[in-house]
Design a protein around this motif. Structure first.
Motif, PDB file in Angstrom:
ATOM      1  N   ARG A 149     -19.812   7.069  -7.987  1.00 36.17           N
ATOM      2  CA  ARG A 149     -20.067   6.587  -6.631  1.00 36.17           C
ATOM      3  C   ARG A 149     -18.809   5.897  -6.118  1.00 36.17           C
ATOM      4  N   MET A 150     -18.503   6.123  -4.858  1.00 37.22           N
ATOM      5  CA  MET A 150     -17.281   5.594  -4.265  1.00 37.22           C
ATOM      6  C   MET A 150     -17.631   4.528  -3.231  1.00 37.22           C
ATOM      7  N   ARG A 151     -16.841   3.440  -3.226  1.00 38.96           N
ATOM      8  CA  ARG A 151     -17.010   2.431  -2.177  1.00 38.96           C
ATOM      9  C   ARG A 151     -15.700   1.678  -1.989  1.00 38.96           C
ATOM     10  N   LEU A 152     -15.498   1.236  -0.791  1.00 37.15           N
ATOM     11  CA  LEU A 152     -14.305   0.456  -0.465  1.00 37.15           C
ATOM     12  C   LEU A 152     -14.620  -1.008  -0.686  1.00 37.15           C
ATOM     13  N   ARG A 153     -13.742  -1.694  -1.406  1.00 37.91           N
ATOM     14  CA  ARG A 153     -13.914  -3.130  -1.649  1.00 37.91           C
ATOM     15  C   ARG A 153     -12.711  -3.846  -1.071  1.00 37.91           C
ATOM     16  N   GLY A 154     -12.906  -4.447   0.091  1.00 37.74           N
ATOM     17  CA  GLY A 154     -11.845  -5.128   0.813  1.00 37.74           C
ATOM     18  C   GLY A 154     -11.159  -6.237   0.038  1.00 37.74           C
ATOM     19  N   PRO A 155     -11.915  -7.164  -0.567  1.00 31.86           N
ATOM     20  CA  PRO A 155     -11.255  -8.260  -1.291  1.00 31.86           C
ATOM     21  C   PRO A 155     -10.359  -7.771  -2.429  1.00 31.86           C
ATOM     22  N   GLU A 156     -10.684  -6.612  -3.000  1.00 29.17           N
ATOM     23  CA  GLU A 156      -9.874  -6.071  -4.094  1.00 29.17           C
ATOM     24  C   GLU A 156      -8.757  -5.165  -3.574  1.00 29.17           C
ATOM     25  N   LEU A 157      -8.752  -4.908  -2.257  1.00 28.35           N
ATOM     26  CA  LEU A 157      -7.771  -4.004  -1.658  1.00 28.35           C
ATOM     27  C   LEU A 157      -7.826  -2.647  -2.347  1.00 28.35           C
ATOM     28  N   ALA A 158      -9.038  -2.210  -2.689  1.00 29.01           N
ATOM     29  CA  ALA A 158      -9.166  -1.012  -3.509  1.00 29.01           C
ATOM     30  C   ALA A 158     -10.369  -0.163  -3.118  1.00 29.01           C
ATOM     31  N   LEU A 159     -10.211   1.116  -3.390  1.00 26.95           N
ATOM     32  CA  LEU A 159     -11.316   2.054  -3.365  1.00 26.95           C
ATOM     33  C   LEU A 159     -11.822   2.126  -4.799  1.00 26.95           C
ATOM     34  N   VAL A 160     -13.104   1.834  -4.995  1.00 30.47           N
ATOM     35  CA  VAL A 160     -13.670   1.751  -6.342  1.00 30.47           C
ATOM     36  C   VAL A 160     -14.597   2.932  -6.578  1.00 30.47           C
TER      37      VAL A 160
ATOM     38  N   LEU B 165       0.836  -1.204   0.000  1.00 25.13           N
ATOM     39  CA  LEU B 165       0.000   0.000   0.000  1.00 25.13           C
ATOM     40  C   LEU B 165       0.871   1.254   0.000  1.00 25.13           C
ATOM     41  N   ALA B 166       1.909   1.248   0.810  1.00 26.10           N
ATOM     42  CA  ALA B 166       2.805   2.404   0.890  1.00 26.10           C
ATOM     43  C   ALA B 166       3.600   2.579  -0.407  1.00 26.10           C
ATOM     44  N   TRP B 167       4.076   1.491  -0.978  1.00 22.43           N
ATOM     45  CA  TRP B 167       4.911   1.503  -2.185  1.00 22.43           C
ATOM     46  C   TRP B 167       4.154   2.086  -3.371  1.00 22.43           C
ATOM     47  N   THR B 168       2.863   1.808  -3.465  1.00 23.50           N
ATOM     48  CA  THR B 168       2.089   2.297  -4.609  1.00 23.50           C
ATOM     49  C   THR B 168       1.286   3.552  -4.283  1.00 23.50           C
ATOM     50  N   LEU B 169       1.529   4.149  -3.127  1.00 23.33           N
ATOM     51  CA  LEU B 169       0.763   5.331  -2.709  1.00 23.33           C
ATOM     52  C   LEU B 169       0.778   6.457  -3.749  1.00 23.33           C
ATOM     53  N   PRO B 170       1.904   6.784  -4.399  1.00 22.36           N
ATOM     54  CA  PRO B 170       1.834   7.849  -5.411  1.00 22.36           C
ATOM     55  C   PRO B 170       0.808   7.555  -6.517  1.00 22.36           C
ATOM     56  N   ASN B 171       0.727   6.305  -6.967  1.00 24.91           N
ATOM     57  CA  ASN B 171      -0.267   5.926  -7.980  1.00 24.91           C
ATOM     58  C   ASN B 171      -1.679   6.035  -7.416  1.00 24.91           C
ATOM     59  N   THR B 172      -1.836   5.592  -6.180  1.00 20.65           N
ATOM     60  CA  THR B 172      -3.145   5.633  -5.529  1.00 20.65           C
ATOM     61  C   THR B 172      -3.643   7.066  -5.396  1.00 20.65           C
ATOM     62  N   LEU B 173      -2.751   7.994  -5.058  1.00 25.75           N
ATOM     63  CA  LEU B 173      -3.159   9.394  -4.894  1.00 25.75           C
ATOM     64  C   LEU B 173      -3.646   9.989  -6.214  1.00 25.75           C
TER      65      LEU B 173
ATOM     66  N   HIS C 126      -4.500  -6.240 -11.339  1.00 28.09           N
ATOM     67  CA  HIS C 126      -3.746  -5.000 -11.532  1.00 28.09           C
ATOM     68  C   HIS C 126      -3.410  -4.336 -10.197  1.00 28.09           C
ATOM     69  N   VAL C 127      -4.326  -4.385  -9.244  1.00 28.74           N
ATOM     70  CA  VAL C 127      -4.030  -3.841  -7.907  1.00 28.74           C
ATOM     71  C   VAL C 127      -2.826  -4.570  -7.319  1.00 28.74           C
TER      72      VAL C 127
ATOM     73  N   GLY D 236     -14.781   3.612 -21.666  1.00 24.64           N
ATOM     74  CA  GLY D 236     -15.580   2.529 -21.097  1.00 24.64           C
ATOM     75  C   GLY D 236     -14.686   1.488 -20.482  1.00 24.64           C
ATOM     76  N   GLY D 237     -15.195   0.799 -19.486  1.00 24.32           N
ATOM     77  CA  GLY D 237     -14.399  -0.215 -18.800  1.00 24.32           C
ATOM     78  C   GLY D 237     -13.838   0.308 -17.502  1.00 24.32           C
ATOM     79  N   ALA D 238     -12.656  -0.178 -17.164  1.00 27.82           N
ATOM     80  CA  ALA D 238     -12.058   0.160 -15.881  1.00 27.82           C
ATOM     81  C   ALA D 238     -10.583   0.486 -16.042  1.00 27.82           C
ATOM     82  N   LEU D 239     -10.092   1.311 -15.149  1.00 29.71           N
ATOM     83  CA  LEU D 239      -8.685   1.690 -15.096  1.00 29.71           C
ATOM     84  C   LEU D 239      -8.261   1.625 -13.643  1.00 29.71           C
ATOM     85  N   THR D 240      -7.183   0.933 -13.368  1.00 31.14           N
ATOM     86  CA  THR D 240      -6.653   0.833 -12.015  1.00 31.14           C
ATOM     87  C   THR D 240      -5.444   1.743 -11.888  1.00 31.14           C
TER      88      THR D 240
END
Length: 155
Positions: free
Chosen positions: A37-48, A14-22, A101-102, A57-61
Motif C-alpha cells: 500500500r502506498m501513501r504520502l507522509r509529509g512529516p517524513e518527506l517520503a512516499l511510504v 529532493l532534486a539531489w536525491t531524485l536518482p535514489n528516489t526513482l 535516513h530520508v 523484514g523492517g524498512a529500507l529507505t
C-alpha cells in the motif's frame, strides 16, 4: 526568510536525491500488485510503501521512498546498539529512524549509498545507522559525522 531558506533547501534535497528516489519508487510500484500500500507522509518527506512482500523484514529507505514490510511505520523498535547488546536504550519509533535516513539522503544525494556501504552497511558499526537511532531517540543529530566545534578549536 528562514522558512524560505528551508523550502529552497528541501527542494534542492529532493532534486539531489531524485536518482535514489526513482529506484525506490520503481521497487514500491512493483510491490503494489503483491499487496503493498502506498501513501504520502509529509512529516517524513517520503512516499511510504507498507506491506512490501520482499526482504527480511523492517524498512529500507531509498531517497524519499520508504519500503516497509510491515503494516505501519508507526511502531516501536530497538536501536542497533541495543540489539547488539552494547547498551540498554528505550525503544524508538521506526518512522523516526527512517525519517533520519530520508534527511541523510537529501543531504548526500547519490553519494549516500556508496558512503553508507563504505561505513559498513547495515549494522551497529555504521555511523548512518547510529545517527538515525540518535535522531529517533532525541529528535536531533541525523547527520552521521560530528560537527566541528563553533569556537574553532580542534579537539
Amino acid at each position: 526568510m528562514r522558512r524560505a531558506a528551508r523550502l529552497v533547501a528541501g527542494v534542492l534535497g529532493l532534486a539531489w536525491t531524485l536518482p535514489n528516489t526513482l529506484v525506490g519508487l520503481a521497487v514500491g510500484l512493483a510491490a503494489l500488485p503483491f499487496g503493498a500500500r502506498m501513501r504520502l507522509r509529509g512529516p517524513e518527506l517520503a512516499l511510504v510503501f507498507d506491506g512490501v512482500p520482499w526482504g527480511p523484514g523492517g524498512a529500507l529507505t531509498l531517497g524519499n521512498v520508504i519500503l516497509h514490510t510491515g503494516d505501519s511505520l508507526d511502531r516501536d523498535c530497538l536501536t542497533y546498539a541495543h540489539r547488539a547488546g552494547l547498551c540498554e536504550q528505550p525503544s524508538v519509533r521506526l518512522v523516526d529512524h527512517e525519517r533520519a535516513h530520508v534527511l541523510q539522503y537529501m543531504a548526500l544525494g547519490p553519494l549516500f549509498l556508496p558512503l553508507y556501504f563504505l561505513c559498513g552497511g547495515i549494522g551497529v558499526r555504521n555511523r548512518f545507522e547510529r545517527a538515525a537511532d540518535r535522531y529517533a531517540l532525541t529528535g536531533r543529530g541525523w547527520w552521521p559525522w560530528p560537527r566541528p566545534p563553533m569556537d574553532g578549536r580542534v579537539d
